[in-house]
Design a protein around this motif. Sequence first.
Motif, PDB file in Angstrom:
ATOM      1  N   ARG A 154       3.783   0.750  -4.423  1.00  0.00           N
ATOM      2  CA  ARG A 154       2.389   0.316  -4.607  1.00  0.00           C
ATOM      3  C   ARG A 154       2.070  -0.863  -3.687  1.00  0.00           C
ATOM      4  NH1 ARG A 154      -1.356   0.654  -8.866  1.00  0.00           N
ATOM      5  NH2 ARG A 154       0.208   1.660 -10.203  1.00  0.00           N
ATOM      6  N   THR A 201      -0.746  -0.860  -0.687  1.00  0.00           N
ATOM      7  CA  THR A 201      -1.826  -1.850  -0.699  1.00  0.00           C
ATOM      8  C   THR A 201      -1.846  -2.642   0.602  1.00  0.00           C
ATOM      9  OG1 THR A 201      -1.703  -2.047  -3.118  1.00  0.00           O
ATOM     10  CG2 THR A 201      -2.766  -3.853  -1.924  1.00  0.00           C
ATOM     11  N   GLU A 219      -5.134  -1.430   1.994  1.00  0.00           N
ATOM     12  CA  GLU A 219      -6.023  -2.257   1.172  1.00  0.00           C
ATOM     13  C   GLU A 219      -6.029  -1.729  -0.268  1.00  0.00           C
ATOM     14  OE1 GLU A 219      -7.808  -5.113   2.146  1.00  0.00           O
ATOM     15  OE2 GLU A 219      -6.706  -4.912   4.015  1.00  0.00           O
ATOM     16  N   HIS A 220      -6.258  -2.639  -1.193  1.00  0.00           N
ATOM     17  CA  HIS A 220      -6.299  -2.260  -2.611  1.00  0.00           C
ATOM     18  C   HIS A 220      -7.535  -1.421  -2.917  1.00  0.00           C
ATOM     19  CE1 HIS A 220      -6.160  -2.455  -6.958  1.00  0.00           C
ATOM     20  NE2 HIS A 220      -7.417  -2.850  -6.927  1.00  0.00           N
ATOM     21  N   SER A 279      -8.300  -9.429   2.353  1.00  0.00           N
ATOM     22  CA  SER A 279      -6.854  -9.587   2.358  1.00  0.00           C
ATOM     23  C   SER A 279      -6.469 -10.385   3.600  1.00  0.00           C
ATOM     24  CB  SER A 279      -6.164  -8.221   2.383  1.00  0.00           C
ATOM     25  OG  SER A 279      -6.365  -7.584   3.639  1.00  0.00           O
TER      26      SER A 279
END
Length: 206
Positions: free
Chosen positions: A17, A21, A25-26, A89
């Motif tokens: 995960r 991310t 990107e989330h 981010s």
Amino acid sequence: MFLCSREGEQHAELVLRGILTLLFEHSDVLGKHLLPALLATRPNPSLSDASDVEKILSASLEIIKSWDLELQAQFIAGHPRIGETKKLSALSSKEQSGSASNPTPPEVLSRLTHLNACYEHVFPGLRYITFVNGRSRAAIAEEMEDKLRTSHSLLPDQPPVDSFMPVEKGTREWLQELDRAVEDVGKIAQSRLDKLVAEASQGLTH
């Protein structure tokens, strides 16, 4: 940063995960759809070195391209809009902002805000994604203007958003733009991976 101990499926899932991310990107789509799809094909993914991450990136892009149009559109919306300056981010901020000694002029940021609104009016459900690759925000603004077939300008509100004709969702032009955005998400992710590998290699030599 790619080393991890095989302490069980839960640990592997958390590491996977985190990698997704970092590269993409989330987004809610990442957690709800991409991660489970990857784990279904590789329940105990090997994450011992960069080549393993490269395989995960390749598999991820194949999965993303197999999704229905709505899910793909939701996924690319996980990337920030060009010109956004808040809640970015660390990698997005570095990719978009250029150097600290040469910050983006406020009039360019205002222009990008307007161009984003115009683009999302023309291509409903999509967000403008492009592989910045070291270019300035001013250069990206001109690229967006070319995409929208409007003249280059620094006016913050011209042409008006509603002066553009929307493209119907699912038409050839809309699909081409979605495909281009997905391809550029892949280019961004690959660039991020390449840079992280290069930085890790430099760290080992010092």
